[in-house]
Design a protein around this motif. Structure first.
Motif, mmCIF file in Angstrom:
data_model
loop_
_atom_site.group_PDB
_atom_site.id
_atom_site.type_symbol
_atom_site.label_atom_id
_atom_site.label_comp_id
_atom_site.label_asym_id
_atom_site.label_seq_id
_atom_site.Cartn_x
_atom_site.Cartn_y
_atom_site.Cartn_z
ATOM 1 N N THR A 4 -40.211 32.371 -30.664
ATOM 2 C CA THR A 4 -41.271 33.375 -30.599
ATOM 3 C C THR A 4 -40.685 34.667 -30.043
ATOM 4 O O THR A 4 -39.561 34.688 -29.530
ATOM 5 N N GLN A 5 -41.455 35.726 -30.098
ATOM 6 C CA GLN A 5 -41.028 37.013 -29.534
ATOM 7 C C GLN A 5 -40.736 36.864 -28.042
ATOM 8 O O GLN A 5 -39.782 37.442 -27.528
ATOM 9 N N GLU A 6 -41.558 36.080 -27.347
ATOM 10 C CA GLU A 6 -41.384 35.903 -25.905
ATOM 11 C C GLU A 6 -40.072 35.182 -25.594
ATOM 12 O O GLU A 6 -39.351 35.544 -24.665
ATOM 13 N N MET A 7 -39.771 34.150 -26.369
ATOM 14 C CA MET A 7 -38.521 33.419 -26.170
ATOM 15 C C MET A 7 -37.326 34.318 -26.467
ATOM 16 O O MET A 7 -36.318 34.284 -25.744
ATOM 17 N N ALA A 8 -37.430 35.108 -27.511
ATOM 18 C CA ALA A 8 -36.342 36.027 -27.855
ATOM 19 C C ALA A 8 -36.131 37.033 -26.727
ATOM 20 O O ALA A 8 -34.985 37.323 -26.358
ATOM 21 N N ALA A 9 -37.216 37.552 -26.165
ATOM 22 C CA ALA A 9 -37.101 38.508 -25.059
ATOM 23 C C ALA A 9 -36.389 37.869 -23.861
ATOM 24 O O ALA A 9 -35.572 38.521 -23.207
ATOM 25 N N GLU A 10 -36.680 36.611 -23.591
ATOM 26 C CA GLU A 10 -35.987 35.903 -22.505
ATOM 27 C C GLU A 10 -34.500 35.776 -22.808
ATOM 28 O O GLU A 10 -33.658 35.938 -21.916
ATOM 29 N N HIS A 11 -34.163 35.489 -24.061
ATOM 30 C CA HIS A 11 -32.756 35.365 -24.444
ATOM 31 C C HIS A 11 -32.039 36.707 -24.320
ATOM 32 O O HIS A 11 -30.885 36.762 -23.881
ATOM 33 N N TYR A 12 -32.710 37.795 -24.723
ATOM 34 C CA TYR A 12 -32.110 39.123 -24.605
ATOM 35 C C TYR A 12 -31.818 39.427 -23.135
ATOM 36 O O TYR A 12 -30.749 39.933 -22.798
ATOM 37 N N GLU A 13 -32.780 39.136 -22.271
ATOM 38 C CA GLU A 13 -32.615 39.400 -20.842
ATOM 39 C C GLU A 13 -31.491 38.550 -20.248
ATOM 40 O O GLU A 13 -30.693 39.034 -19.453
ATOM 41 N N LEU A 14 -31.443 37.287 -20.630
ATOM 42 C CA LEU A 14 -30.396 36.389 -20.136
ATOM 43 C C LEU A 14 -29.014 36.912 -20.523
ATOM 44 O O LEU A 14 -28.107 36.990 -19.683
ATOM 45 N N ALA A 15 -28.849 37.282 -21.780
ATOM 46 C CA ALA A 15 -27.566 37.808 -22.246
ATOM 47 C C ALA A 15 -27.223 39.109 -21.518
ATOM 48 O O ALA A 15 -26.073 39.318 -21.099
ATOM 49 N N HIS A 16 -28.208 39.969 -21.343
ATOM 50 C CA HIS A 16 -27.992 41.237 -20.641
ATOM 51 C C HIS A 16 -27.534 40.981 -19.207
ATOM 52 O O HIS A 16 -26.580 41.608 -18.723
ATOM 53 N N ASN A 17 -28.196 40.059 -18.523
ATOM 54 C CA ASN A 17 -27.836 39.756 -17.138
ATOM 55 C C ASN A 17 -26.415 39.205 -17.036
ATOM 56 O O ASN A 17 -25.665 39.568 -16.118
ATOM 57 N N GLU A 18 -26.040 38.341 -17.968
ATOM 58 C CA GLU A 18 -24.687 37.773 -17.943
ATOM 59 C C GLU A 18 -23.642 38.849 -18.224
ATOM 60 O O GLU A 18 -22.580 38.871 -17.595
ATOM 61 N N LEU A 19 -23.928 39.746 -19.164
ATOM 62 C CA LEU A 19 -22.992 40.830 -19.464
ATOM 63 C C LEU A 19 -22.836 41.773 -18.273
ATOM 64 O O LEU A 19 -21.726 42.204 -17.952
ATOM 65 N N MET A 20 -23.951 42.073 -17.610
ATOM 66 C CA MET A 20 -23.882 42.953 -16.441
ATOM 67 C C MET A 20 -23.147 42.283 -15.283
ATOM 68 O O MET A 20 -22.437 42.958 -14.531
ATOM 69 N N ALA A 21 -23.290 40.974 -15.148
ATOM 70 C CA ALA A 21 -22.560 40.260 -14.100
ATOM 71 C C ALA A 21 -21.053 40.379 -14.330
ATOM 72 O O ALA A 21 -20.283 40.535 -13.365
ATOM 73 N N ILE A 22 -20.637 40.318 -15.576
ATOM 74 C CA ILE A 22 -19.218 40.486 -15.897
ATOM 75 C C ILE A 22 -18.788 41.923 -15.621
ATOM 76 O O ILE A 22 -17.761 42.182 -14.987
ATOM 77 N N ALA A 23 -19.585 42.879 -16.093
ATOM 78 C CA ALA A 23 -19.223 44.297 -15.962
ATOM 79 C C ALA A 23 -19.150 44.739 -14.501
ATOM 80 O O ALA A 23 -18.313 45.574 -14.143
ATOM 81 N N GLU A 24 -20.000 44.182 -13.650
ATOM 82 C CA GLU A 24 -20.068 44.632 -12.262
ATOM 83 C C GLU A 24 -19.182 43.835 -11.301
ATOM 84 O O GLU A 24 -19.084 44.175 -10.133
ATOM 85 N N ASN A 25 -18.546 42.792 -11.780
ATOM 86 C CA ASN A 25 -17.700 41.972 -10.915
ATOM 87 C C ASN A 25 -16.396 42.711 -10.617
ATOM 88 O O ASN A 25 -15.751 43.229 -11.531
ATOM 89 N N TYR A 26 -16.016 42.763 -9.364
ATOM 90 C CA TYR A 26 -14.813 43.506 -8.985
ATOM 91 C C TYR A 26 -13.522 42.861 -9.502
ATOM 92 O O TYR A 26 -12.481 43.511 -9.558
#
Length: 134
Positions: A4-26
């Motif tokens: 559903t749209q809601e599930m897709a939005a959760e997946h987008y957020e999850l992927a975004h959070n994981e990418l930002m965790a990589i980008a911000e790690n020293y």
């Protein structure tokens, strides 16, 4: 199980959070950080808070997201990024992939009376000029 749209939005957020965790790690090398940050920004622009009404277009849009995430993952694997930093994104990718027998469906029941009533009200708003268009 149907997407559903809601599930897709959760997946987008999850992927975004994981990418930002990589980008911000020293400990992340500069090249990997740039790849992750660029992918996270692209995700925000192209997918997060982006609602698609037509289910066929939504299906295509979600598959593009999965393909984009896969390309980003492949690019990050070619860098010197530590496997411990890459594993959460790899797990995220496995989570967001849709098995072939599953299909994306509309979360709205288009045969129900409430959906048809909403369509009627939308049509009336347009006819009465209340939708903001002249």
């Amino acid at each position: 199980m149907s997407m559903t749209q809601e599930m897709a939005a959760e997946h987008y957020e999850l992927a975004h959070n994981e990418l930002m965790a990589i980008a911000e790690n020293y400990q992340t090398p500069d090249d990997a950080s740039a790849i992750a940050l660029t992918a996270a920004q692209g995700l925000t622009i192209d997918y997060i808070d982006y609602s698609i009404e037509i289910i066929k277009d939504f299906n295509t849009h979600y598959q593009c997201f999965v393909g984009s995430l896969e390309k980003t993952l492949n690019r990050l694997e070619k860098t010197t990024l530590d496997k411990a930093l890459l594993d959460p994104l790899t797990h995220c990718f496995e989570t967001v992939k849709i098995p072939e027998n599953d299909k994306i469906t509309d979360s709205v029941n288009k045969k129900g009376w409430s959906y048809k009533l909403d369509l009627l009200f939308a049509w009336l708003r347009i006819r009465m000029g209340l939708d903001g268009h002249k």
